[in-house]
Design an enzyme around this catalytic site. Structure first.
Site, PDB file in Angstrom:
ATOM      1  N   HIS A   1     -57.132 -66.652  -3.765  1.00 38.03           N
ATOM      2  CA  HIS A   1     -55.927 -67.475  -3.903  1.00 38.03           C
ATOM      3  C   HIS A   1     -56.162 -68.870  -3.347  1.00 38.03           C
ATOM      4  O   HIS A   1     -56.957 -69.090  -2.437  1.00 38.03           O
ATOM      5  CB  HIS A   1     -54.690 -66.795  -3.295  1.00 38.03           C
ATOM      6  CG  HIS A   1     -54.641 -66.726  -1.804  1.00 38.03           C
ATOM      7  ND1 HIS A   1     -54.514 -65.538  -1.127  1.00 38.03           N
ATOM      8  CD2 HIS A   1     -54.639 -67.693  -0.850  1.00 38.03           C
ATOM      9  CE1 HIS A   1     -54.453 -65.774   0.169  1.00 38.03           C
ATOM     10  NE2 HIS A   1     -54.533 -67.080   0.355  1.00 38.03           N
TER      11      HIS A   1
ATOM     12  N   GLU B   1     -51.388 -66.598  -5.915  1.00 39.34           N
ATOM     13  CA  GLU B   1     -52.081 -65.325  -5.921  1.00 39.34           C
ATOM     14  C   GLU B   1     -52.713 -65.061  -7.290  1.00 39.34           C
ATOM     15  O   GLU B   1     -52.383 -65.729  -8.283  1.00 39.34           O
ATOM     16  CB  GLU B   1     -51.091 -64.203  -5.584  1.00 39.34           C
ATOM     17  CG  GLU B   1     -50.460 -64.305  -4.198  1.00 39.34           C
ATOM     18  CD  GLU B   1     -51.373 -63.824  -3.083  1.00 39.34           C
ATOM     19  OE1 GLU B   1     -52.612 -63.872  -3.235  1.00 39.34           O
ATOM     20  OE2 GLU B   1     -50.857 -63.390  -2.043  1.00 39.34           O
TER      21      GLU B   1
ATOM     22  N   ASP C   1     -47.783 -75.172   1.409  1.00 40.07           N
ATOM     23  CA  ASP C   1     -46.902 -74.017   1.247  1.00 40.07           C
ATOM     24  C   ASP C   1     -46.114 -73.744   2.520  1.00 40.07           C
ATOM     25  O   ASP C   1     -46.351 -74.343   3.564  1.00 40.07           O
ATOM     26  CB  ASP C   1     -47.715 -72.767   0.859  1.00 40.07           C
ATOM     27  CG  ASP C   1     -49.062 -72.694   1.574  1.00 40.07           C
ATOM     28  OD1 ASP C   1     -49.112 -72.920   2.791  1.00 40.07           O
ATOM     29  OD2 ASP C   1     -50.073 -72.408   0.903  1.00 40.07           O
TER      30      ASP C   1
END
EC number: 3.5.99.6
Length: 260
Positions: A137, A142, A66
Site C-alpha cells: 500500500h 490498500e 492520510d
C-alpha cells in the site's frame, strides 16, 4: 525511476532528507509528508539541517498523506499529532501551514473533497515522501485501489490493522478500521515522488512495486508510471530485487550534474 541502495537505514534517511532539503532550498512551496517509521530518518535529517545549516520552512506548506477516522483530536496516534511530535514542532514551520485530512469531520466525504481542493489550490506538491506497506500500500491505498483515485475514505485491511496495532499497545480493537487518504492519482500529481523503505519486512513489497507489473493489487507499483521517482532502500529491503547489480552500477556511475 532511480533506485538507490544505501549502506544502511540511517544512510537511507539522510539521503532522503537531503533530497527534500534541496527541494526546499530550491524554492519548493509545498511538500508532502508521510507518517510511520520509514520517513523518520529523513525528518531527523531535515531537523538537523534546520538547526545546523539554516534550512528554513517558513515559506513552506506541508500536506499529510492520510489520517485515521474517529480518533479524538490530539490523540497520540493520530497522524497530525505524529507529524508534529516527530518533525514539524522541531522546525520553523507554522502550525497552520501543516495540513491533514479531517478524520473527525461531521461529513467525511465532504472533508475528503475539501482536502483534495486544498492540495490543488495550494500546491502543486514539489516533493512527496512516501513509505510502503508490507502489502504494497501507498498512503493508505490498500490493494485493489484505483490507480487514478483521489482523496477519499478507505477501509484498512486486517493485515494493515495488525501491523499498526503495535502503535496502540498491541490492542487490535483500538486500531481504527477507516482512514482518509490521498488517492494514488493525487499522490501522482506531486513533482517528485521519494519513497524510502528499510528492513527485510519490506523486501517483497519493494520488489513488487519496482520490478513487478503495474497493478492495483500492488498500489505502490504506480511509481513506475511517474516521470520523477527516487526509491531509497537499505540492503535488507533490496533483498528480492532482480536488477540489484544494475542499480549499484547506475548509482556509482551517476553523472555529477544529474542530481536527484
Amino acid at each position: 525511476m532511480e533506485l538507490v541502495i544505501a549502506d544502511d537505514a540511517a544512510a537511507a534517511g539522510r539521503l532522503a532528507g537531503g533530497i527534500m532539503a534541496d527541494h526546499i532550498r530550491g524554492g519548493a512551496h509545498a511538500i508532502g509528508l508521510a507518517t510511520g517509521s520509514s520517513p523518520l530518518g529523513a525528518y531527523r535529517e531535515l531537523i538537523r539541517q534546520h538547526r545546523e545549516r539554516d534550512l528554513s520552512f517558513q515559506r513552506v506548506q506541508a500536506f499529510l498523506l492520510d489520517e485515521y477516522i474517529g480518533l479524538p483530536p490530539g490523540h497520540p496516534q493520530s497522524y497530525a499529532r505524529f507529524i508534529r511530535d516527530e518533525f514539524t514542532a522541531h522546525v520553523d514551520i507554522a502550525d497552520d501551514a501543516v495540513h491533514s485530512p479531517d478524520g473527525n469531520a461531521a461529513d467525511i466525504p465532504s472533508a475528503a473533497a475539501s482536502y483534495e481542493r486544498m492540495i490543488a489550490t495550494r500546491g502543486p506538491i514539489a516533493v512527496q515522501i512516501l513509505g510502503i506497506g508490507g502489502n504494497g500500500h501507498l498512503g493508505f491505498n490498500e490493494p485493489g485501489s484505483s490507480l487514478r483515485s483521489r482523496t477519499r475514505v478507505k477501509t484498512l485491511t486486517p493485515k494493515t490493522r495488525a501491523d499498526n496495532a503495535r502503535f496502540f499497545d498491541g490492542d487490535l480493537a483500538r486500531v481504527p478500521t477507516h482512514v482518509l487518504t490521498q488517492g494514488l492519482g493525487t499522490i501522482g500529481d506531486a513533482g517528485h515522488l521519494l519513497m524510502i523503505a528499510t528492513g527485510a519486512a519490506k523486501a517483497e513489497a519493494v520488489a513488487a512495486a519496482v520490478e513487478g507489473p503495474v497493478s492495483a493489487f500492488c498500489p505502490a507499483s504506480i511509481l513506475q508510471m511517474h516521470p520523477h521517482v527516487t526509491v531509497i532502500v537499505d540492503p535488507p529491503a533490496a533483498a528480492y530485487l532482480k536488477a540489484i547489480d544494475y542499480y549499484h552500477f547506475a548509482f556509482v556511475n551517476k553523472p555529477a550534474w544529474q542530481g536527484f
